[in-house]
Write a protein that holds these residues in place. Structure first.
Motif, PDB file in Angstrom:
ATOM      1  N   LYS A  70       0.822  -1.206   0.000  1.00  0.00           N
ATOM      2  CA  LYS A  70       0.000   0.000   0.000  1.00  0.00           C
ATOM      3  C   LYS A  70       0.858   1.261   0.000  1.00  0.00           C
ATOM      4  O   LYS A  70       0.506   2.265  -0.633  1.00  0.00           O
ATOM      5  N   ASN A  71       1.993   1.217   0.684  1.00  0.00           N
ATOM      6  CA  ASN A  71       2.754   2.438   0.924  1.00  0.00           C
ATOM      7  C   ASN A  71       4.051   2.568   0.127  1.00  0.00           C
ATOM      8  O   ASN A  71       4.578   3.671  -0.005  1.00  0.00           O
ATOM      9  N   TYR A  72       4.576   1.482  -0.381  1.00  0.00           N
ATOM     10  CA  TYR A  72       5.833   1.532  -1.111  1.00  0.00           C
ATOM     11  C   TYR A  72       5.597   1.839  -2.595  1.00  0.00           C
ATOM     12  O   TYR A  72       4.500   1.645  -3.112  1.00  0.00           O
ATOM     13  N   THR A  73       6.643   2.298  -3.268  1.00  0.00           N
ATOM     14  CA  THR A  73       6.594   2.517  -4.712  1.00  0.00           C
ATOM     15  C   THR A  73       6.930   1.201  -5.401  1.00  0.00           C
ATOM     16  O   THR A  73       7.993   0.629  -5.184  1.00  0.00           O
ATOM     17  N   LYS A  74       6.020   0.737  -6.243  1.00  0.00           N
ATOM     18  CA  LYS A  74       6.152  -0.572  -6.881  1.00  0.00           C
ATOM     19  C   LYS A  74       6.403  -0.386  -8.377  1.00  0.00           C
ATOM     20  O   LYS A  74       5.690   0.358  -9.033  1.00  0.00           O
ATOM     21  N   PHE A  75       7.395  -1.096  -8.913  1.00  0.00           N
ATOM     22  CA  PHE A  75       7.681  -0.958 -10.340  1.00  0.00           C
ATOM     23  C   PHE A  75       8.106  -2.273 -10.954  1.00  0.00           C
ATOM     24  O   PHE A  75       8.514  -3.213 -10.264  1.00  0.00           O
ATOM     25  N   LEU A  76       7.995  -2.356 -12.268  1.00  0.00           N
ATOM     26  CA  LEU A  76       8.473  -3.499 -13.042  1.00  0.00           C
ATOM     27  C   LEU A  76       8.860  -3.019 -14.428  1.00  0.00           C
ATOM     28  O   LEU A  76       8.466  -1.924 -14.854  1.00  0.00           O
ATOM     29  N   PHE A  77       9.651  -3.822 -15.131  1.00  0.00           N
ATOM     30  CA  PHE A  77      10.022  -3.545 -16.507  1.00  0.00           C
ATOM     31  C   PHE A  77       9.624  -4.739 -17.367  1.00  0.00           C
ATOM     32  O   PHE A  77       9.786  -5.893 -16.959  1.00  0.00           O
ATOM     33  N   VAL A  78       9.100  -4.453 -18.557  1.00  0.00           N
ATOM     34  CA  VAL A  78       8.610  -5.495 -19.450  1.00  0.00           C
ATOM     35  C   VAL A  78       9.216  -5.303 -20.839  1.00  0.00           C
ATOM     36  O   VAL A  78       9.893  -4.307 -21.098  1.00  0.00           O
ATOM     37  N   ARG A  79       8.957  -6.265 -21.736  1.00  0.00           N
ATOM     38  CA  ARG A  79       9.389  -6.131 -23.124  1.00  0.00           C
ATOM     39  C   ARG A  79       8.445  -6.933 -24.001  1.00  0.00           C
ATOM     40  O   ARG A  79       7.637  -7.723 -23.501  1.00  0.00           O
ATOM     41  N   ASP A  80       8.539  -6.746 -25.303  1.00  0.00           N
ATOM     42  CA  ASP A  80       7.703  -7.487 -26.252  1.00  0.00           C
ATOM     43  C   ASP A  80       7.810  -8.989 -25.941  1.00  0.00           C
ATOM     44  O   ASP A  80       8.909  -9.550 -25.912  1.00  0.00           O
ATOM     45  N   PRO A  81       6.674  -9.673 -25.707  1.00  0.00           N
ATOM     46  CA  PRO A  81       6.712 -11.084 -25.284  1.00  0.00           C
ATOM     47  C   PRO A  81       7.437 -12.015 -26.252  1.00  0.00           C
ATOM     48  O   PRO A  81       8.196 -12.893 -25.802  1.00  0.00           O
ATOM     49  N   PHE A  82       7.237 -11.865 -27.559  1.00  0.00           N
ATOM     50  CA  PHE A  82       7.907 -12.742 -28.508  1.00  0.00           C
ATOM     51  C   PHE A  82       9.413 -12.468 -28.541  1.00  0.00           C
ATOM     52  O   PHE A  82      10.214 -13.391 -28.644  1.00  0.00           O
TER      53      PHE A  82
ATOM     54  N   SER B  56      13.034  -6.436 -32.051  1.00  0.00           N
ATOM     55  CA  SER B  56      11.778  -6.831 -32.678  1.00  0.00           C
ATOM     56  C   SER B  56      11.933  -7.067 -34.179  1.00  0.00           C
ATOM     57  O   SER B  56      11.165  -7.822 -34.781  1.00  0.00           O
ATOM     58  N   SER B  57      12.936  -6.428 -34.780  1.00  0.00           N
ATOM     59  CA  SER B  57      13.136  -6.579 -36.223  1.00  0.00           C
ATOM     60  C   SER B  57      13.572  -7.997 -36.589  1.00  0.00           C
ATOM     61  O   SER B  57      13.526  -8.387 -37.764  1.00  0.00           O
ATOM     62  N   TRP B  58      14.004  -8.761 -35.574  1.00  0.00           N
ATOM     63  CA  TRP B  58      14.449 -10.126 -35.834  1.00  0.00           C
ATOM     64  C   TRP B  58      13.304 -11.138 -35.834  1.00  0.00           C
ATOM     65  O   TRP B  58      13.495 -12.281 -36.220  1.00  0.00           O
ATOM     66  N   GLN B  59      12.141 -10.736 -35.388  1.00  0.00           N
ATOM     67  CA  GLN B  59      11.051 -11.688 -35.199  1.00  0.00           C
ATOM     68  C   GLN B  59      10.715 -12.447 -36.474  1.00  0.00           C
ATOM     69  O   GLN B  59      10.485 -13.658 -36.447  1.00  0.00           O
ATOM     70  N   ARG B  60      10.672 -11.739 -37.585  1.00  0.00           N
ATOM     71  CA  ARG B  60      10.293 -12.363 -38.855  1.00  0.00           C
ATOM     72  C   ARG B  60      11.235 -13.519 -39.194  1.00  0.00           C
ATOM     73  O   ARG B  60      10.794 -14.592 -39.613  1.00  0.00           O
ATOM     74  N   ASP B  61      12.536 -13.320 -38.989  1.00  0.00           N
ATOM     75  CA  ASP B  61      13.507 -14.370 -39.293  1.00  0.00           C
ATOM     76  C   ASP B  61      13.376 -15.550 -38.327  1.00  0.00           C
ATOM     77  O   ASP B  61      13.408 -16.718 -38.750  1.00  0.00           O
ATOM     78  N   TRP B  62      13.235 -15.252 -37.048  1.00  0.00           N
ATOM     79  CA  TRP B  62      13.167 -16.326 -36.068  1.00  0.00           C
ATOM     80  C   TRP B  62      11.897 -17.170 -36.230  1.00  0.00           C
ATOM     81  O   TRP B  62      11.912 -18.378 -35.976  1.00  0.00           O
ATOM     82  N   PHE B  63      10.811 -16.556 -36.636  1.00  0.00           N
ATOM     83  CA  PHE B  63       9.544 -17.281 -36.760  1.00  0.00           C
ATOM     84  C   PHE B  63       9.286 -17.778 -38.186  1.00  0.00           C
ATOM     85  O   PHE B  63       8.214 -18.305 -38.464  1.00  0.00           O
ATOM     86  N   SER B  64      10.262 -17.616 -39.062  1.00  0.00           N
ATOM     87  CA  SER B  64      10.050 -17.988 -40.471  1.00  0.00           C
ATOM     88  C   SER B  64       9.789 -19.488 -40.638  1.00  0.00           C
ATOM     89  O   SER B  64       9.087 -19.890 -41.573  1.00  0.00           O
ATOM     90  N   ASN B  65      10.344 -20.315 -39.760  1.00  0.00           N
ATOM     91  CA  ASN B  65      10.150 -21.770 -39.870  1.00  0.00           C
ATOM     92  C   ASN B  65       9.100 -22.314 -38.902  1.00  0.00           C
ATOM     93  O   ASN B  65       8.943 -23.530 -38.778  1.00  0.00           O
ATOM     94  N   ILE B  66       8.412 -21.410 -38.221  1.00  0.00           N
ATOM     95  CA  ILE B  66       7.359 -21.818 -37.281  1.00  0.00           C
ATOM     96  C   ILE B  66       6.019 -21.781 -38.016  1.00  0.00           C
ATOM     97  O   ILE B  66       5.657 -20.754 -38.601  1.00  0.00           O
ATOM     98  N   PRO B  67       5.265 -22.886 -38.029  1.00  0.00           N
ATOM     99  CA  PRO B  67       3.956 -22.886 -38.697  1.00  0.00           C
ATOM    100  C   PRO B  67       3.057 -21.776 -38.155  1.00  0.00           C
ATOM    101  O   PRO B  67       3.089 -21.463 -36.959  1.00  0.00           O
TER     102      PRO B  67
ATOM    103  N   PRO C  32       1.350  -9.082 -33.338  1.00  0.00           N
ATOM    104  CA  PRO C  32       2.249  -9.252 -34.489  1.00  0.00           C
ATOM    105  C   PRO C  32       1.529  -9.864 -35.691  1.00  0.00           C
ATOM    106  O   PRO C  32       1.706 -11.044 -36.020  1.00  0.00           O
ATOM    107  N   GLU C  33       0.719  -9.056 -36.346  1.00  0.00           N
ATOM    108  CA  GLU C  33      -0.141  -9.534 -37.419  1.00  0.00           C
ATOM    109  C   GLU C  33       0.637 -10.261 -38.520  1.00  0.00           C
ATOM    110  O   GLU C  33       0.186 -11.283 -39.041  1.00  0.00           O
TER     111      GLU C  33
END
Length: 426
Positions: free
Chosen positions: A247-259, A385-396, A419-420
């Motif tokens: 309730k009283n402390y400052t709470k934080f987290l860091f995230v990134r694109d899941p894929f 994120s620019s690498w996603q297309r290459d990494w997922f190229s062989n994934i159905p 990621p349409e």
């Protein structure tokens, strides 16, 4: 003058009530003292508020253990110890807000909160709005009216088992709680938390530079105070303390694109020669999806023979119903909503790896610690994120769609676009 029987009885009842209330009050404070002195550092973890005094060459003076008196405690004595403790903790814990010289609360994200150079007004406003938008989005999607649904969304914080609170690191010296997410600069943030909380000493003096903290100790679970350790330290009172601090402390987290986080986890833990991850995960993937009935026992022998799991094997492993039935996801690919419980914890700050430099500066400035510590320089987002297309190229495409469904809450809660191009066979 003789006293009547009724007067004698009334006098005895009064003394009995006074004695009973005194006994209850003494018992409660004895329990509190036991909590405070539970172990060598118990008092430091029990303490709920300190102010920042700036850089110091040596360890600051010991924290005062005196217990302030509060009107709520003096005016009423609940007969139930749990109720009394809850009232006591709520009464002793003021919101952990920094104040400016004019004694007015400093708004989160204010350009005037730092001891250093004030930010440009437009820049500060932009950062504040960024945080407002991120928090509002998460709040809206966590509401019962939202169509987004996922496991554990509707439970309360008290419903979360303590073992699932092991990613929430507490710094009592500055009133901060950080939920770390692996593969999101968590090593650097853990270093920052170690320096701020002064949980590690070298020659009797706390570390002052985050990068001076030995690498092997950054991820040592014994170094960090996490919420899941409260049960061992404070027993039945642990939830009271957790709720007060949340309730009283400052709470934080860091995230990134899941894929992108998944790609990073695969590259770091499975594509490299990591003996522990090879034995625990790679051998399973090779047996199930790589047609290796008896893969090499060690990662050195496997890699020497050119045997290693592919990214496709990794995705199959994540989507396989056997995986979750056998044991929970490893923290490096576990969903953020499972690690940090964003619908049960009202986070004050949501940072993103994609804007880590700006967000880190903004956070430290807002916490009023930018005069004593800086986010370590040199962090490189090696997986983009620019690498996603290459990494997922062989994934159905069907597998990619299922994977998106598995991580959809993280995409939506933290404002990452769907990621349409990866999901549609154009």
């Amino acid at each position: 003058m003789r006293m009547t029987c009724s007067q004698l009885g009334s006098d005895k009842m009064g003394k009995s009530r006074f004695f009973r209330n005194g006994l209850i009050l003494g018992s409660v404070f004895t329990i509190l003292l036991i909590i405070i002195y539970w172990d060598d550092v118990g008092a430091a973890h029990f303490y709920l508020h300190t102010t920042i005094s700036g850089p110091q060459a040596s360890r600051p003076p010991p924290i005062s253990r005196s217990t302030p008196k509060h009107e709520a405690v003096e005016n009423s004595i609940p007969l139930d110890i749990d109720a009394f403790l809850n009232q006591f903790l709520e009464g002793t814990s003021e919101p952990h807000q920094k104040t400016r010289d004019d004694n007015t609360p400093a708004a989160f994200g204010s350009a005037s909160t730092a001891a250093g150079k004030p930010e440009d007004k437009d820049t500060s406003e932009e950062k504040r709005k960024r945080q407002d938008d991120r928090k509002q989005l998460m709040h809206d999607l966590c509401s019962i009216n939202s169509t987004l649904d996922f496991p554990g969304k509707s439970r309360t914080f008290d419903d979360i088992p303590s073992r699932e609170l092991d990613h929430l690191i507490v710094d009592d010296r500055h009133g901060i709680i950080y939920c770390y997410v692996p593969k999101v600069a968590c090593s650097h943030w853990k270093r920052v938390m170690i320096v701020l909380s002064e949980t590690l000493l070298v020659n009797g003096v706390p570390y002052r530079d985050p990068m001076d903290v030995p690498s092997e100790q950054v991820h040592d679970i014994k170094v960090h105070l996490t919420l899941n350790k409260f049960w061992k330290r404070y027993g039945k009172f642990s939830r009271h303390l957790m709720n007060v601090k949340l309730k009283n402390y400052t709470k934080f987290l860091f995230v990134r694109d899941p894929f992108v986080r998944l790609i990073s986890a695969f590259r770091n833990k499975l594509e490299k020669a990591n003996e522990d991850f090879y034995r625990r995960f790679s051998t399973v993937m090779l047996k199930r999806y790589g047609n290796y009935s008896n893969p090499p026992a060690s990662v050195v022998d496997a890699f020497r023979s050119g045997i290693r799991p592919s990214f496709s094997h990794f995705i199959q492993y994540l989507l396989d119903p056997k995986t979750q039935k056998e044991k929970p996801f490893n923290e490096h690919w576990k969903q953020v909503y499972r690690l940090c419980h964003p619908c049960q914890i009202n986070y004050d700050f949501i940072g993103k790896l994609e804007t880590v430099d700006e967000d880190a500066e903004h956070l430290l400035r807002t916490l009023q610690v930018d005069n004593i510590i800086h986010f370590p320089p040199g962090y490189r987002n090696r997986t983009t994120s620019s690498w996603q297309r290459d990494w997922f190229s062989n994934i159905p495409y069907e597998s990619t769609r299922k994977l998106y469904k598995l991580y959809e809450p993280d995409f939506k809660l933290f404002g990452y676009s769907k990621p349409e191009k990866l999901l549609n066979d154009l």
